[in-house]
Design an enzyme around this catalytic site. Structure first.
Site, mmCIF file in Angstrom:
data_model
loop_
_atom_site.group_PDB
_atom_site.id
_atom_site.type_symbol
_atom_site.label_atom_id
_atom_site.label_comp_id
_atom_site.label_asym_id
_atom_site.label_seq_id
_atom_site.Cartn_x
_atom_site.Cartn_y
_atom_site.Cartn_z
ATOM 1 C CG ASP A 85 38.802 16.538 65.835
ATOM 2 O OD1 ASP A 85 39.698 16.732 65.643
ATOM 3 O OD2 ASP A 85 37.565 16.908 65.646
ATOM 4 C CE LYS B 111 44.337 13.997 62.471
ATOM 5 N NZ LYS B 111 43.349 13.652 63.099
ATOM 6 N N GLY C 70 43.971 19.587 66.416
ATOM 7 C CA GLY C 70 43.261 20.048 67.798
ATOM 8 C C GLY C 70 44.484 17.970 67.948
ATOM 9 C CG HIS C 71 46.759 16.602 66.550
ATOM 10 N ND1 HIS C 71 48.007 15.942 65.465
ATOM 11 C CD2 HIS C 71 45.491 17.136 65.782
ATOM 12 C CE1 HIS C 71 47.317 16.338 64.239
ATOM 13 N NE2 HIS C 71 46.608 16.330 64.437
ATOM 14 C CD GLN D 12 43.573 19.422 59.034
ATOM 15 O OE1 GLN D 12 44.180 19.196 58.356
ATOM 16 N NE2 GLN D 12 43.787 20.242 59.777
HETATM 17 P P1 GDP Z 1 43.403 14.088 66.805
HETATM 18 O O1 GDP Z 1 43.331 15.274 66.146
HETATM 19 O O2 GDP Z 1 42.821 12.824 65.875
HETATM 20 O O3 GDP Z 1 45.048 13.929 67.335
HETATM 21 O O4 GDP Z 1 42.027 13.905 67.452
HETATM 22 P P2 GDP Z 1 41.483 14.422 69.119
HETATM 23 O O5 GDP Z 1 42.785 14.914 69.782
HETATM 24 O O6 GDP Z 1 41.364 15.951 67.952
HETATM 25 O O7 GDP Z 1 41.056 14.098 69.566
HETATM 26 C C1 GDP Z 1 40.432 12.609 69.886
HETATM 27 C C2 GDP Z 1 40.168 12.261 71.826
HETATM 28 O O8 GDP Z 1 39.424 11.119 71.814
HETATM 29 C C3 GDP Z 1 40.811 13.504 72.287
HETATM 30 O O9 GDP Z 1 40.325 13.492 73.605
HETATM 31 C C4 GDP Z 1 41.694 11.970 72.737
HETATM 32 O O10 GDP Z 1 42.016 12.178 74.695
HETATM 33 C C5 GDP Z 1 41.043 11.658 73.269
HETATM 34 N N1 GDP Z 1 41.299 9.531 72.763
HETATM 35 C C6 GDP Z 1 41.874 8.835 71.937
HETATM 36 N N2 GDP Z 1 42.077 7.403 72.395
HETATM 37 C C7 GDP Z 1 41.289 7.416 73.439
HETATM 38 C C8 GDP Z 1 40.353 5.888 73.427
HETATM 39 O O11 GDP Z 1 40.830 5.078 72.488
HETATM 40 N N3 GDP Z 1 39.414 6.421 73.848
HETATM 41 C C9 GDP Z 1 38.932 7.372 74.279
HETATM 42 N N4 GDP Z 1 37.596 7.350 75.809
HETATM 43 N N5 GDP Z 1 39.375 8.568 74.074
HETATM 44 C C10 GDP Z 1 40.603 8.387 73.827
HETATM 45 P P1 IMO Z 2 42.534 17.064 63.693
HETATM 46 O O1 IMO Z 2 44.000 17.343 62.855
HETATM 47 C C1 IMO Z 2 38.411 17.610 62.948
HETATM 48 C C2 IMO Z 2 36.552 20.865 59.631
HETATM 49 C C3 IMO Z 2 35.969 22.132 60.150
HETATM 50 C C4 IMO Z 2 35.395 22.089 59.034
HETATM 51 C C5 IMO Z 2 36.143 21.515 57.830
HETATM 52 C C6 IMO Z 2 36.833 22.944 57.335
HETATM 53 O O2 IMO Z 2 42.306 17.799 64.655
HETATM 54 O O3 IMO Z 2 41.896 15.941 63.578
HETATM 55 P P2 IMO Z 2 38.863 24.424 57.815
HETATM 56 O O4 IMO Z 2 39.535 25.116 59.387
HETATM 57 O O5 IMO Z 2 40.143 23.491 57.729
HETATM 58 O O6 IMO Z 2 38.673 26.057 57.055
HETATM 59 O O7 IMO Z 2 37.488 23.725 58.620
HETATM 60 O O8 IMO Z 2 37.247 21.199 58.381
HETATM 61 N N1 IMO Z 2 38.829 20.098 60.901
HETATM 62 C C7 IMO Z 2 38.357 19.714 62.058
HETATM 63 N N2 IMO Z 2 37.722 18.636 62.051
HETATM 64 N N3 IMO Z 2 39.220 17.713 63.181
HETATM 65 C C8 IMO Z 2 40.261 18.389 62.358
HETATM 66 O O9 IMO Z 2 41.816 18.353 62.918
HETATM 67 C C9 IMO Z 2 40.044 19.400 61.791
HETATM 68 N N4 IMO Z 2 40.785 20.587 61.239
HETATM 69 C C10 IMO Z 2 39.408 21.292 60.589
HETATM 70 O O10 IMO Z 2 35.147 21.368 61.194
HETATM 71 O O11 IMO Z 2 33.743 21.428 58.936
HETATM 72 MG MG MG Z 3 42.143 17.119 66.493
#
Ligand code: GDP
Ligand code: IMO
Ligand code: MG
Length: 423
Positions: free
Chosen positions: A13, A16, A40-41, A224
């Protein structure tokens, strides 16, 4: 052309999805190399938020091809849901989406097994997203899995049945209370498989090889984060794939000498969702502020993310394991208003001061040692140039660059595509 990689350096998270979307205009092909719908991207543009789970984050650009690589595990039901959402947005994915024949399929019973395994662990549960990731990779390495290419075989449903029956007996073995209606889940699954089959299945390693040969630019998208890597993460509180750079080689069929830049993404602080050790975790007002201002809730499960200070010991480790060539710092805007910021620069590990990540970072072994930084009050979210960034933030960035010996080339100051500062 060498393949560039983009991957998370913390516990996922990091942002990416946002950065892949920002960089896609520079690439012909965006390829996911591991993980599955546990990811979840999030992408934000034109005032709208989009969350992708399996589909690469380049899908909103007209000129990029998006490949789901062999290292990915696909749940047809979730995949169909993603396609439905793209259709609602009038995104013409049919001309830009490809799937590797060697990617493995998540069956409904894989999800049930995940739930049964977690329930059986009680307090020691991993905190899995319960998307069936672990059981699917177990069947892959156990040589029992069903691959995308198998869906083209006439007898695949018989193979499906045999595997699902075996899973049902395994679920019974766990002896936990799990209610399910398999015929219902299967009806949904088989319907989704037909939709999956409408996307071209390809021999993706050959496709990638030819694309590289003909000078196409390729960005490999990780899921991840490095601390969730099956080998290098905080085992057993990890996911079941190699989230680090090497995973891109096996997850796409790219040879190590054909890897170009490795973009490492990190938040200006740290978050983690699910169980497992987290040395810099905060249980005070500072952590609550990060959570509130950063909207730290999982994009896949909606669970609150645990928050804490930046852990430079862990970040250094991730840079080393991945061979990071450029860093991208996300969510700096969330730290505006903190009087003092802390960065963990060493651990007290069983009484010794160490600066590397040890085998075990459980709280009874590790206490973080912090360096303090002056905070800033300026709102960063409307800034577009590096020259506008406040001095204390520049000092924070300079310190990290010096310690990590890698340039920070992007500073993200908000979720939107446009809130991205190039340095
Ligand atoms: P990913 O899994 O690495 O793609 O990241 P996620 O989407 O799960 O989580 C990142 C969260 O931070 C999302 O809600 C994005 O919209 C938000 N986000 C990304 N970059 C920034 C930033 O620079 N500032 C803020 N406030 N939010 C951001
Ligand atoms: P993105 O790509 C954050 C965490 C879960 C749990 C562990 C194992 O959005 O960054 P799993 O479902 O793979 O058996 O879970 O890994 N986890 C993540 N945490 N971002 C993710 O993906 C994750 N994918 C799995 O919360 O601790
Ligand atoms: Mg994510």
């Amino acid at each position: 052309m060498a393949v560039d990689l983009l991957l998370g350096l913390q516990w996922g998270d990091e942002g990416k999805g946002k950065i892949v979307d920002v960089l896609t205009s520079k690439y012909n092909i965006i390829a996911r190399f591991q993980g599955g719908p546990n990811a979840g991207h999030t992408l934000v543009f034109n005032g709208k938020k989009h969350v992708l789970h399996t589909i690469p984050s380049g899908i909103f650009h007209d000129n990029a091809t998006n490949l789901v690589g062999n290292g990915v595990v696909i749940d047809p039901v979730i995949f169909k849901g993603e396609l439905d959402k793209l259709e609602e947005q009038h995104i013409d994915y049919r001309k830009s989406l490809l799937i590797s024949r060697k990617a493995h399929i998540i069956l409904p019973t894989h999800r049930l097994l995940d739930a049964a395994s977690e329930a059986s662990k009680g307090k020691a549960k991993i905190g899995s997203t319960l998307k069936g990731i672990g059981p699917t990779y177990m069947d892959k390495t156990g040589r029992n899995g069903i691959r995308v290419g198998d869906l083209e075989l006439r007898d695949w449903k018989e193979r499906y049945r045999a595997l699902a029956d075996k899973h049902e007996s395994m679920i019974a073995y766990y002896n936990v209370d799990i209610e399910y209606n398999l015929p219902e889940l299967e009806a949904e699954f088989f319907k989704a498989v037909e939709v999956l089959k409408s996307i071209p299945f390809i021999d993706s390693e050959e496709y990638i090889y030819q694309a590289q040969k003909s000078g196409k630019t390729i960005l490999a998208e990780g899921a991840q984060g490095s601390l969730l890597d099956i080998d290098f993460g905080t085992y057993p509180y990890v996911t079941s794939s190699n989230t680090t750079a090497a995973g891109a080689c096996t997850g796409l069929g790219v040879s190590p000498n054909n890897i170009g830049d490795v973009f490492g993404i990190f938040k200006a602080y740290t978050t983690r969702v699910g169980s497992g050790p987290f040395p810099t975790e905060l249980f005070d007002e500072n952590g609550a502020t990060m959570s509130r201002v950063g909207h730290e809730f999982g994009a896949t499960t909606g669970r609150p993310r645990r928050c804490g200070w930046l852990d430079l010991v862990a970040l250094k480790y991730a840079c080393q394991v991945n061979g990071v060539t450029q860093l991208m710092m996300m969510k700096g805007d969330v730290l505006s208003g903190f009087k003092t910021l802390k960065v963990c620069t060493a651990y007290n590990y069983k009484g010794d001061i160490i600066e590397h990540l040890p085998y075990n970072i459980e709280p009874e072994n590790v206490q973080p040692i912090y360096t303090e930084f002056k905070g800033w009050n300026e709102d960063l979210t409307a800034m577009t140039e590096a020259s506008e960034l406040p001095k204390p933030l520049n000092d924070y960035i300079d310190f990290l660059e010096k310690e990590l010996e890698i340039p920070i080339t992007i500073v993200s100051v908000g979720p939107d595509r446009k809130q991205t500062i190039f340095r």
